[in-house]
Scaffold this motif. Structure first.
Motif, PDB file in Angstrom:
ATOM      1  N   ALA A  96       3.664  -2.779   0.965  1.00 17.61           N
ATOM      2  CA  ALA A  96       4.858  -2.344   0.229  1.00 17.61           C
ATOM      3  C   ALA A  96       5.800  -3.535   0.057  1.00 17.61           C
ATOM      4  O   ALA A  96       5.819  -4.454   0.873  1.00 17.61           O
ATOM      5  N   ILE A  97       6.571  -3.516  -1.018  1.00 15.80           N
ATOM      6  CA  ILE A  97       7.478  -4.621  -1.314  1.00 15.80           C
ATOM      7  C   ILE A  97       8.734  -4.507  -0.445  1.00 15.80           C
ATOM      8  O   ILE A  97       9.404  -3.482  -0.435  1.00 15.80           O
ATOM      9  N   SER A  98       9.053  -5.589   0.279  1.00 19.53           N
ATOM     10  CA  SER A  98      10.276  -5.616   1.080  1.00 19.53           C
ATOM     11  C   SER A  98      11.297  -6.593   0.513  1.00 19.53           C
ATOM     12  O   SER A  98      12.486  -6.487   0.786  1.00 19.53           O
ATOM     13  N   LEU A 106      -3.530   0.370  -0.515  1.00 19.49           N
ATOM     14  CA  LEU A 106      -2.306   0.848   0.122  1.00 19.49           C
ATOM     15  C   LEU A 106      -2.601   1.224   1.563  1.00 19.49           C
ATOM     16  O   LEU A 106      -3.685   1.720   1.879  1.00 19.49           O
ATOM     17  N   SER A 107      -1.632   1.008   2.441  1.00 18.67           N
ATOM     18  CA  SER A 107      -1.799   1.379   3.850  1.00 18.67           C
ATOM     19  C   SER A 107      -0.451   1.801   4.400  1.00 18.67           C
ATOM     20  O   SER A 107       0.537   1.904   3.674  1.00 18.67           O
ATOM     21  N   ARG A 160       5.468  12.082  -5.320  1.00 19.83           N
ATOM     22  CA  ARG A 160       4.318  11.439  -4.698  1.00 19.83           C
ATOM     23  C   ARG A 160       3.247  11.192  -5.750  1.00 19.83           C
ATOM     24  O   ARG A 160       3.045  11.999  -6.658  1.00 19.83           O
ATOM     25  N   GLU A 161       2.585  10.052  -5.625  1.00 24.64           N
ATOM     26  CA  GLU A 161       1.486   9.712  -6.533  1.00 24.64           C
ATOM     27  C   GLU A 161       0.163   9.888  -5.803  1.00 24.64           C
ATOM     28  O   GLU A 161      -0.013   9.387  -4.688  1.00 24.64           O
ATOM     29  N   THR A 185       4.968   2.912  -4.976  1.00 25.22           N
ATOM     30  CA  THR A 185       4.120   2.482  -6.093  1.00 25.22           C
ATOM     31  C   THR A 185       4.950   1.925  -7.252  1.00 25.22           C
ATOM     32  O   THR A 185       4.544   0.966  -7.911  1.00 25.22           O
ATOM     33  N   LYS A 186       6.124   2.506  -7.502  1.00 27.47           N
ATOM     34  CA  LYS A 186       6.970   1.996  -8.594  1.00 27.47           C
ATOM     35  C   LYS A 186       7.467   0.589  -8.303  1.00 27.47           C
ATOM     36  O   LYS A 186       7.531  -0.266  -9.204  1.00 27.47           O
TER      37      LYS A 186
END
Length: 411
Positions: free
Chosen positions: A48-50, A81-82, A123-124, A166-167
């Protein structure tokens, strides 16, 4: 884009400690690695982007390097993804059969229906796996196509991710002139890479991927992904333990862990001292001292805790160890020699280290447990390619649902 070796594909593994990009050519029989790169990860935690700018910089560097080696540019890729952002659930949904018999469109209508429910909850859907079918009040059947009835019921295994996650990934990749073609759960891609055909299609296999800050795991039964789990502890926690106990910087603790990465030491070696200089002359450098036994105990304690947490989660969700014929562990933590012995002890079953399989002429650098996840992504795409070439599959236009159905096509 294609070459003589087949269709061109690319994958991106956004790890906390390492980011990897692999570009390959696939056909029905082979996966040929054309270019790859891996570099230290920044701005990313558990896929995930931080930090958007740091993540963009990391991604651009690793992809540019892989593109240079492959000899051309990419614009779409598969991404794993995790972490606890993934949710694994069983859901049952039903619908009226549209014609006189069940068709592929009836199943895709159910897929649309349940995906819409998840979208409403922000949720995706990452994976949508049909486990059982039932027509009217009959017993469950394996394949309902061409059967008659009024109502089709399907029990799905749903793996979903937060749309916020995800976005943000999509926004970051857009800044890099890239887009996501597919998502896959890290533990499932690891299973695809590390399990042989017999293990994958057996009555029960457990795959554990021990990464930097997360440990993900998957249960595979009869070729289906029936459970996906994540524990928010990984190899970084081992380093933090060493750092805290010895009161040293994290980077020094990491060096000690890497240079002394074996849990298997004989009684004579147990009292041997590990020495490392810390600081510099100007800082009045000192020397850190710890016996091999003390270091082994620190590392073993944390790994055992991780595996115990995995077992507890599986037991809680009715996947006790008696259901597994095979246990395979992979990921970066497997560089620690003897980690499988801890898994053996906790589960009271024989475990093995999982290396990437099913890729011909795999570069020796990638033939390592820490690359199982990206190699598994390539295998996932090859499975979809085979289905598309050999059967009509599902008649679905490109879009979000196509990504979901791609999982069905990869089986």
């Amino acid at each position: 884009m294609s070459k003589s070796k087949g269709k061109i594909i690319a994958c991106l593994d956004l790890g906390t400690t390492k980011i990897t990009c692999i570009i390959a050519a696939i056909n029905e029989r082979n996966i040929s690695i054309l270019g790859y790169s891996y570099k230290q990860s920044q701005g990313i935690v558990a896929s995930a982007i931080s930090d958007m700018e740091l993540a963009q910089s990391s991604i651009v560097k690793v992809i540019s390097d892989a593109e240079k080696k492959a000899g051309f540019n990419i614009d779409r890729l598969i991404l794993s993804l995790s972490g606890n952002r993934l949710l694994s659930e069983k859901k049952e949904v039903n619908n009226k059969i549209s014609g006189s018999t069940v068709r592929g469109s009836d199943i895709t209508n159910l897929a649309r229906k349940i995906a819409a429910q998840y979208n409403k909850n922000n949720r995706e859907v990452v994976h949508l796996i049909p486990l059982q079918y039932k027509i009217d009040d009959s017993n469950y059947v394996q394949n309902p196509r061409h059967m008659s009835g009024d109502k089709l019921t399907t029990k799905f295994h749903m793996i979903s991710a937060s749309m916020t996650t995800t976005k943000n990934i999509q926004s970051c990749l857009k800044r890099c002139q890239l887009s996501v073609n597919n998502y896959i759960s890290e533990s499932y891609s690891t299973a695809l890479a590390c399990l042989n055909d017999s293990e994958f299609n057996s009555s029960g296999s457990l795959v554990i991927n021990m990464g930097g800050v997360t440990t993900s795991f998957a249960v595979i039964m009869d070729g289906n992904l029936v459970y996906n789990g994540n524990i928010n502890i990984g190899g970084v926690n081992i380093t933090k333990d060493i750092s805290t106990i010895l009161n040293i910087d994290f980077d020094i603790a990491e060096q000690i862990k890497i240079l002394n990465n074996s849990l298997i030491i004989n009684p004579i070696e147990e009292k041997e001292l590990i020495k490392m200089k810390i600081g510099s002359f100007s800082d009045n450098f000192g020397i850190v001292r710890i016996t091999k036994k003390e270091l082994r105990d620190i590392i073993s304690c944390r790994i055992e805790e991780i595996i115990e947490m995995v077992k507890k989660d599986l037991d809680k969700n009715s996947y006790g160890s008696h259901l597994f014929k095979n246990i395979v562990i992979s990921g970066g933590v497997c560089s620690i020699i003897g980690v499988e012995k801890i898994v053996n002890r906790v589960f009271d079953k024989q475990a093995r280290i999982g290396y990437p399989q099913k890729v011909n002429d795999l570069p020796s650098e990638l033939n390592d447990p820490s690359f199982s996840n990206p190699i598994g992504m390539l295998i996932f795409l090859q499975n979809i390619y085979r289905k598309e070439k050999n059967s009509s599959g599902f008649d679905i236009k490109a879009g979000p649902l196509k990504k979901l159905i791609n999982y069905l096509m990869s089986l």
